[in-house]
Design an enzyme around this catalytic site. Sequence first.
Site, PDB file in Angstrom:
ATOM      1  N   PRO A  42       0.791  -1.240   0.000  1.00 42.15           N
ATOM      2  CA  PRO A  42       0.000   0.000   0.000  1.00 42.15           C
ATOM      3  C   PRO A  42       0.821   1.288   0.000  1.00 42.15           C
ATOM      4  O   PRO A  42       0.773   2.086   0.943  1.00 42.15           O
ATOM      5  CB  PRO A  42      -0.833  -0.142   1.271  1.00 42.15           C
ATOM      6  N   CYS A  43       1.562   1.519  -1.067  1.00 45.01           N
ATOM      7  CA  CYS A  43       2.364   2.732  -1.177  1.00 45.01           C
ATOM      8  C   CYS A  43       1.494   3.978  -1.140  1.00 45.01           C
ATOM      9  O   CYS A  43       1.968   5.054  -0.773  1.00 45.01           O
ATOM     10  CB  CYS A  43       3.235   2.694  -2.426  1.00 45.01           C
TER      11      CYS A  43
END
Length: 178
Positions: free
Chosen positions: A140-141
């Site tokens: 989940p950048c």
Amino acid sequence: MLSVEHFRISGRGVWIAVLWEEKIQGITFSLEGEGLENNLERLTGFLRRRGVGMDLAIETSRYPSVVRDVILGRVENSEVLSMLSFGGVTQFERRVYEWLTKNVKRGSVITYGDLANVLGTSPRAIGGAMKRNPYPIVVPCHRVVARDGIGYYTPRLEEKVFLLGIEGVEVWTSSRRT
């Protein structure tokens, strides 16, 4: 192989493309199909430069649905880690991706600086790892933000706002400062 599917999520058309062999080699997505081809070219170019061989033959798989389920919160990001190949990813990037995926849960964010402090590196190094993430959504950048705003996102900031909005992180989606 390449699997591409279209879903309706929060009233938007979301195209999800997953490169895979035995495990997921890379993920890309696009809102309303805009830029999906360019995103896929960027991903395949990155993987090839990193020495990852791939077959781009279209084949149906469950992977796009798994990614959709992560977006919708039906599946925890960390549950999908074992499906990732981590081919072409450096040891540093893998450490960053695994820590982020296991520790920054849906509906929360972490700053580049805080993530850097936890991992004993610099915010710039974290930013580089986020930019090179071949597994967006699963890793989940989009949950990594600047201390004074939402920060950057590859390929477009609109996707980061969309993902954080679905997760209910309203304070960051209303701040588009980069």
